[in-house]
Design an enzyme around this catalytic site. Structure first.
Site, PDB file in Angstrom:
ATOM      1  N   HIS A  42      34.529  45.298  31.618  1.00 22.70           N
ATOM      2  CA  HIS A  42      35.253  45.940  32.706  1.00 22.70           C
ATOM      3  C   HIS A  42      36.333  46.845  32.151  1.00 22.70           C
ATOM      4  O   HIS A  42      36.763  46.688  31.010  1.00 22.70           O
ATOM      5  CB  HIS A  42      35.874  44.901  33.647  1.00 22.70           C
ATOM      6  N   CYS A  59      45.886  39.319  31.827  1.00 25.66           N
ATOM      7  CA  CYS A  59      45.038  39.899  30.781  1.00 25.66           C
ATOM      8  C   CYS A  59      45.322  41.390  30.722  1.00 25.66           C
ATOM      9  O   CYS A  59      45.970  41.945  31.618  1.00 25.66           O
ATOM     10  CB  CYS A  59      43.558  39.623  31.048  1.00 25.66           C
TER      11      CYS A  59
END
Length: 739
Positions: free
Chosen positions: A65, A242
């Site tokens: 991603h 993250c």
């Protein structure tokens, strides 16, 4: 989610052998539907995100991603691989691959939907249904949430259950012995010492930048419990984050919440992701018995959690080891381990590691499994990055002093005692003496910030002291490296020593600076400083001895060093050797400086030229990078070639090294000199033999460009991928993208 994935974005028979091929295959579907405008540019962004941290998860899941300027609207493509594809997960290949594409300016609503998908990936029924569905439309409906997953028939019972799959951390049926049974809640720990800090060595996170955050609050929001009812459950507050803030952040939150429910623990999670940031209520934090920080970017407002038992790990540990983290938090609470209070400005008051302590930001630049070599390189580059501004300021001032006042300017009296406002020589002396003072900081700054990279603020004092000792005993650049590493190691050792509560408050301001500086001074003055000084002297004499008849050899060596790692440690060693001679320059040291800068300009200029001459050999993103590389190369910013080397190191790096060697040799052969440590073509007036100098740079650029074109052209003779993989008329080589 209704528009985010359709049946056209589902491939139930994904034919790909590597994660790069899988990303390309799924991304091509996004391109065909107009969700992605530039395939290669988008894949470069996906690869850059993958280089930060592998996106494979336990349980056979891969979630490549990224946020990209090449994405027109948030989109999701799904692929199912029979043999599985390696995405770096500890338990093996992934058979469920989700390619998440978010625009650079995605709105919060769409990112919230993406985060909800990440949470659903922690549901075994959901992943089981995706493994057994036979219809792309059905898979898309499951992912959108239009259909609820149904338990697959079990061969053994014939009634229900889930399809066989790898165990996944954080699920209700975790097989880990540490999480098999709920741990009984310990007695509440004694109140934390106001300034206490027990070292916490569980840090294992990396530093990157992220934007935006969000929250999910669980049970346990009351300030406390009263009355004679049942004992209050153990309470944990957690933060997950993250680098991208889309997937891992929310999966870790879901795993921790699942593990908390299984263990009978109240868990409230603050997700610092991309879908907005809502802080945990102060009352929830105050009532918590322990803290879990599962993050790969710095925790925002970390001081809120100081003074509590804290487990500090990477975000993937929050996904894969959630039950163990819950148990570890309870164990720390039972032992009374707490972090030190942190002032509102975020400055630590303890020498301990971990939250509220001194977990070094540079020390966290990697996964817990990173080797010592990776961490060593990061520490060294921390020191070099802080040193370079001193080099630029001091070196340019020295160069201007020589340009205005001539070589005799270094013999001028102190401007504090004699300065004539109307005389150019006085202004030249002022520039030279100011620049020389800036140069005196090079070794202490190098050592101080290497230690800072290892041990954060407590490492600065012994690092600067060690660097000053290296300067005093003429240990030079090598002495600064050694002093920084020693200082950082000494401080990290002291931080791990348990000390009584009353002493913790004075650790960072008295004990650590005193003890670490004394140890570093002893080692540098009496043990290893003198041998390093001898080695530095021998190295300098050897390199200087290559001048004259062997000047070309020296130029070749310096050119190879400058172009090998494009701004990395070897490049910086050659650069440091060159600038070391500018404070007390002679003809030889000025030639070395000229050769080093000339060679460092070659890689970006060569890549820029190659993209113009044979643009079809490069992706669209590389051609765009090539436009910027012209300016970067002309300004002596070797790092301008890094995007090209990252995409194709086996062809770009050797080509750059050959061109750099040619330029370095020619610069020495032409006896070019340089009085400035930086500037590229913008300091041509300070270069001796400027025309021949430009000839040397041009020759190396042509050699490198020709060689990279030759190597890439040869590689393109391999079979091209299926149509649609690139721009019309282009073929593409399969190249593994390296970080």
């Amino acid at each position: 989610m209704s528009d985010m994935i359709t049946a056209d974005l589902v491939d139930l028979d994904l034919a790909a052998g590597t994660k790069e091929e899988a990303a390309r295959s799924l991304a091509e579907r996004l391109v065909r539907l107009g969700r992605v405008t530039d395939l290669d540019g988008f894949l470069a962004d996906v690869a850059a995100r993958e280089a930060q941290m592998p996106t494979g998860l336990d349980g056979g899941i891969g979630i490549p991603h990224c946020r990209s300027a090449h994405v027109t609207e948030p989109a999701l493509a799904f692929g199912r691989s029979g043999p599985g594809i390696d995405f770096g997960a500890p338990d093996g290949p992934a058979d469920l691959i989700f390619l998440i594409a978010a625009p650079s300016g995605a709105d919060d609503a769409h990112l919230t939907i993406l985060s909800s998908l990440a949470r659903r990936l922690m549901d075994p029924a959901f992943t089981s249904a995706l493994r057994t569905t036979t219809s792309p439309a059905g898979a898309a409906a499951l992912i959108r949430g239009d259909e609820e997953p149904q338990p697959a028939p079990s061969p053994s019972t014939g009634t229900g259950g889930t399809a066989p799959q790898a165990p996944r951390a954080g699920s209700a049926k975790s097989t880990d012995p540490a999480a098999a049974e709920p741990v009984e809640a310990p007695e509440p720990p004694e109140p934390a010492e106001p300034a206490g800090s027990a070292p916490d060595t569980d840090s294992g996170t990396s530093t990157s930048t992220s934007t935006g955050t969000g929250v999910r609050q669980g049970a346990g929001e009351s300030e406390g419990d009263s009355g004679d009812g049942p004992p209050a459950p153990f309470r944990v507050v957690a933060v997950t984050s993250c680098p991208t803030g889309i997937a891992h952040t929310y999966m870790a939150a879901e795993a921790l919440e699942h593990a908390g429910r299984d263990a009978g623990v109240d868990v409230a999670v603050e997700t610092q992701g991309s879908a907005g940031f809502t802080r945990l209520a102060p009352g929830v934090i105050a009532a918590a018995d322990a803290v879990i920080l599962a993050h790969d970017v710095p925790v925002r407002e970390k001081e809120r959690f100081a003074g509590k038992p804290t487990v500090d790990v990477g975000v993937k540990a929050g996904i894969n080891r959630a039950p163990q983290l819950i148990a570890e938090a309870r164990d720390k609470a039972a032992r009374g381990e707490v972090t030190a209070p942190v002032p509102a400005d975020g400055r630590e008051t303890s020498g301990g590691e971990g939250p509220g302590g001194s977990g070094a930001p540079v020390d966290r630049a990697g996964e817990p499994g990173d080797g010592y070599g990776t961490r060593l390189r990061t520490w060294l580059m921390s020191g070099v990055s802080y040193m370079v501004p001193f080099v630029a300021a001091g070196g340019l001032l020295i160069a201007l002093g020589f340009a205005i006042g001539g070589y005799a300017v270094n013999k001028a009296p102190s401007v504090a005692e004699h300065f004539a406002w109307g005389q150019a020589d006085s202004w030249a002396a002022l520039m030279f003496q100011t620049g020389a003072l800036a140069f005196d900081f090079l070794i202490p700054v190098l050592a101080g910030y290497i230690a800072y990279g290892m041990a954060d603020r407590p490492g600065l004092v012994p690092g600067f002291v060690g660097g000053a000792v290296a300067l005093t005993i003429d240990a030079g650049f090598l002495g600064g490296l050694a002093a920084g590493l020693i200082a950082g190691g000494v401080v990290r050792t002291i931080q791990r020593v348990r000390v009584p509560g009353p002493l913790r408050g004075i650790m960072p301001v008295v004990v650590i600076p005193l003890v670490s500086s004394a140890i570093v001074g002893f080692l540098m003055f009496l043990v290893i400083g003198k041998p390093i000084a001898s080695l530095q002297s021998a190295l300098t004499d050897w390199l200087s001895g290559l001048s004259g008849a062997n000047a070309v050899v020296l130029g070749v060596i310096l050119g190879l060093m400058m172009c090998f790692d494009l701004g990395g440690p070897l490049n910086k060693v050659a650069y440091a050797f060159a600038i070391g001679g500018l404070a007390d320059p002679n003809e030889g040291s000025l030639k070395v400086m000229a050769a080093v800068m000339a060679a460092g300009m070659v890689p970006p200029l060569a890549m820029a030229l190659a993209t113009v001459v044979r643009g079809r050999l490069f992706t669209k993103a590389e051609r765009e990078n090539g436009k910027a590389a012209w300016v970067l190369g002309a300004s002596f910013i070797t790092e301008g070639a890094i995007p090209f080397a990252a995409a194709d190191p086996l062809r770009v790096v050797p080509s750059a090294m050959v061109g750099g060697a040619v330029t370095g040799a020619l610069s020495m052969l032409f006896e070019c000199t340089l009085r400035a440590p930086h500037g590229g073509v913008w300091v041509i007036p300070l270069i001796g033999n400027p025309l021949l100098y430009l000839v040397a740079v041009l020759a190396g650029t042509l050699v490198s460009a020709a060689l990279v074109i030759l190597l890439k052209g040869h590689a393109r003779r391999t079979p091209a991928p299926a149509p649609g993989a690139g721009e019309p008329g282009e073929t593409h080589e399969k190249v593994t993208v390296a970080a």
